[in-house]
Design an enzyme around this catalytic site. Sequence first.
Site, PDB file in Angstrom:
ATOM      1  CB  CYS A   2      -0.478   0.343   0.938  1.00 36.71           C
ATOM      2  SG  CYS A   2      -2.203  -1.047   1.730  1.00 36.71           S
ATOM      3  NE  ARG A  27       3.848   1.699  -1.671  1.00 37.71           N
ATOM      4  CZ  ARG A  27       5.582   1.153  -1.002  1.00 37.71           C
ATOM      5  NH1 ARG A  27       6.079   1.006  -2.314  1.00 37.71           N
ATOM      6  NH2 ARG A  27       5.433   0.521  -0.675  1.00 37.71           N
ATOM      7  CD1 TRP A  74      -1.255  -5.237  -3.062  1.00 40.09           C
ATOM      8  CD2 TRP A  74      -2.308  -4.200  -4.993  1.00 40.09           C
ATOM      9  NE1 TRP A  74      -1.412  -6.311  -4.008  1.00 40.09           N
ATOM     10  CE2 TRP A  74      -2.329  -5.325  -5.146  1.00 40.09           C
ATOM     11  CE3 TRP A  74      -3.020  -3.411  -5.554  1.00 40.09           C
ATOM     12  CZ2 TRP A  74      -2.099  -6.500  -6.272  1.00 40.09           C
ATOM     13  CZ3 TRP A  74      -2.445  -4.535  -7.301  1.00 40.09           C
ATOM     14  CH2 TRP A  74      -2.843  -5.027  -7.533  1.00 40.09           C
ATOM     15  CG  ASN A 100       2.986  -0.752   2.855  1.00 41.79           C
ATOM     16  OD1 ASN A 100       2.618  -1.497   2.564  1.00 41.79           O
ATOM     17  ND2 ASN A 100       3.890  -0.313   2.536  1.00 41.79           N
ATOM     18  N   GLY A 101       1.998  -3.179   5.158  1.00 36.53           N
ATOM     19  CA  GLY A 101       1.519  -3.749   6.030  1.00 36.53           C
ATOM     20  C   GLY A 101       1.340  -4.858   6.495  1.00 36.53           C
ATOM     21  CD  GLU A 477       8.952 -16.728 -17.227  1.00 36.42           C
ATOM     22  OE1 GLU A 477       7.584 -17.805 -17.518  1.00 36.42           O
ATOM     23  OE2 GLU A 477       8.716 -15.957 -16.256  1.00 36.42           O
ATOM     24  CE  LYS A 481       9.462 -12.794 -18.559  1.00 31.43           C
ATOM     25  NZ  LYS A 481       7.970 -13.420 -17.782  1.00 31.43           N
ATOM     26  CD  GLU A 484       7.543 -11.307 -21.446  1.00 32.26           C
ATOM     27  OE1 GLU A 484       7.828 -12.114 -20.519  1.00 32.26           O
ATOM     28  OE2 GLU A 484       5.908 -11.240 -21.911  1.00 32.26           O
ATOM     29  CG  HIS A 500      13.403 -37.535 -28.077  1.00 37.34           C
ATOM     30  ND1 HIS A 500      13.579 -39.112 -28.938  1.00 37.34           N
ATOM     31  CD2 HIS A 500      14.384 -37.085 -26.915  1.00 37.34           C
ATOM     32  CE1 HIS A 500      14.134 -38.947 -27.936  1.00 37.34           C
ATOM     33  NE2 HIS A 500      13.997 -38.630 -26.803  1.00 37.34           N
ATOM     34  CE  LYS A 597       2.194  -7.030 -15.659  1.00 31.43           C
ATOM     35  NZ  LYS A 597       3.111  -7.641 -15.644  1.00 31.43           N
TER      36      LYS A 597
END
Length: 602
Positions: A2, A27, A74, A100-101, A477, A481, A484, A500, A597
């Site tokens: 947050c 945030r 958040w 925040n936390g 992955e 990365k 993209e 193979h 996104k």
Amino acid sequence: MCGIIGYIGDRKACDVIVDGLKRLEYRGYDSVGVVTDNDGKLYIKKGAGKISELEVKLNLSELPGNRGIGHTRWATHGVPDDTNAHPHTDCTGKIALVHNGIIENYLELKEELIKKGHRFKSDTDTEVIAHLIEEELKTERDFEKALRNALNKLKGSFALGIIYSEDKEHLYFVRHESPLVLGIGNGEMFAASDIPAFLPYTNKAVFIDDGEYVILSKEDYKVKDFRTGAIKEKEVHVIKWSLEMAEKQGYPHFMLKEIYEQPRAVKDAIYGNAEFIDEVAKEISGYDKIFIVAMGTSYHAGIVGKYLFQRLAKKVPIVEEASEFRYEAEEVIDKNTLVIAITQSGETADTLAAIRLAKKRGAKTLSIVNVVGSMATRISDLVLYTHAGPEIGVAATKTYTTQLTVLTMLAIALARHLRTTDEKYLNTLEEELYKLPELLNEALKHADGLKALAKKLKEKRDFFYIGRGISVATALEGALKLKEISYIHAEGLSAGELKHGPLALIEEGVPVVAIAPSGKTFDKIVSNVEEAKARKGFIISLGDNEELMKISDVFLRMPEVDELLSPIIYVVPLQIFAYHLAVIRGNDPDKPRNLAKSVTVE
Ligand code: AGP
């Protein structure tokens, strides 16, 4: 994650606070609140929604006074709604605070406070702090001391902004494992989670450390240790960043900032779920027909999930791209099916369709999501949050490692519940899990070497990423990365597949990235690397075993970690490498061409 902000001075506090909150929105943005004081009376406005909407809807500019605090949320505990929005107050309404936390022991504290007659209005962990200070004030009339007594009872992470209507000259701020920085003005003072919040007003900043609290007045600030009350001397830093640089905390791109945030994000994922994971594991323990559905990077997290469930809970989920599942699986789903959806945004069209299909067929649905209040969280039976904080770069980084963290915790909890794995081993694994933030910091140390490597390989046309077992997902992955953001062709595959077919493409100088942590199939991947080496491939390997070094052109020594946790650590150098290749090739890694996104259309 947050954002908090506070102001005390001669300006209209609400204007400074609203302005700052807009710059802290990265945030968190599910709800907003502001409290100001005018001559000993607190004025609070808060609600669910974004700051730009609420500024008008709540008429935030009407708030009177030159002293106040604000919050952009958040959600971690309690859904994002008007009641759970910060600030929170005590029973008397004299104390208002923003946080925040995560307060880990809030349930315990809340129970005790309820017994003592406190009435709670929200479902948040934060509200407990306001009541706790109120309770301490009953025996300790000095506000500062009462605050300290309360702080010493809290467990968890917290940055707090506190206003007490009876103390007209000050604002109070606290830091423990959540960021807090002061802005030092001329006859005015600021405090915030991050510098951009006050940078248009002052470039003088004081960084507050863990275990410290601040008493802020118009002309002055005092920083003290909240355990001992001792005064702390602090250095004033002059910030030379532009506003844009400050929003990225000095990093040139959000992606790089987000890569470096991973130790913090993974820690939040662990602490944010520790309390709920057993309950969720219990609820899903009876299902044997399990699908994991997701897209892109989240799909790769699903593959890691499959290995974890298999090894620890002895369950074999089918991992499927949501775009396939939604059209192919209908007839095999029923009420005995569990569908686990993984989605950072909670808005990916195919993943939502998969969840809806599962629900229509009577299956149980569990979503692992980053964005609180997103559609996936609203339509699923169960939700686990990844607590990564908003991810702005299109390429998923911290949301991936936190998804893996949550999946690991879930598999451990499930194994414990079902007694499918030796308890001693589960305990060791869990202990290592808590050390991940440290290990991530170690992995980040490869950054300079990776930049140089990216320079050297910038003209290569194809890359191969290979792994075995749980590392197959890391290979996939790493390749995603690279594709993209650098726009270089890359293929991720299980190393066993090399001979193979793909081995035909390995010739002199073709980069082969081998993900090879010690573990079940280490010897096997060494043989696969030898095969590629024999074709004169350029071998880059990631591992913790010297044997690899002998056959590699570049060897990245990784911290020793249980193979089951290795995907969380080993992906980090691959993210950094892709980032540098993108930048060197002149691409904007935050906004790769043709990509969004969140993919909200089919
Ligand atoms: C990867 O870097 C991407 N951003 C992409 O593959 C992403 O993981 C995919 O679109 C799924 O998104 P979600 O997690 O929001 O559902």
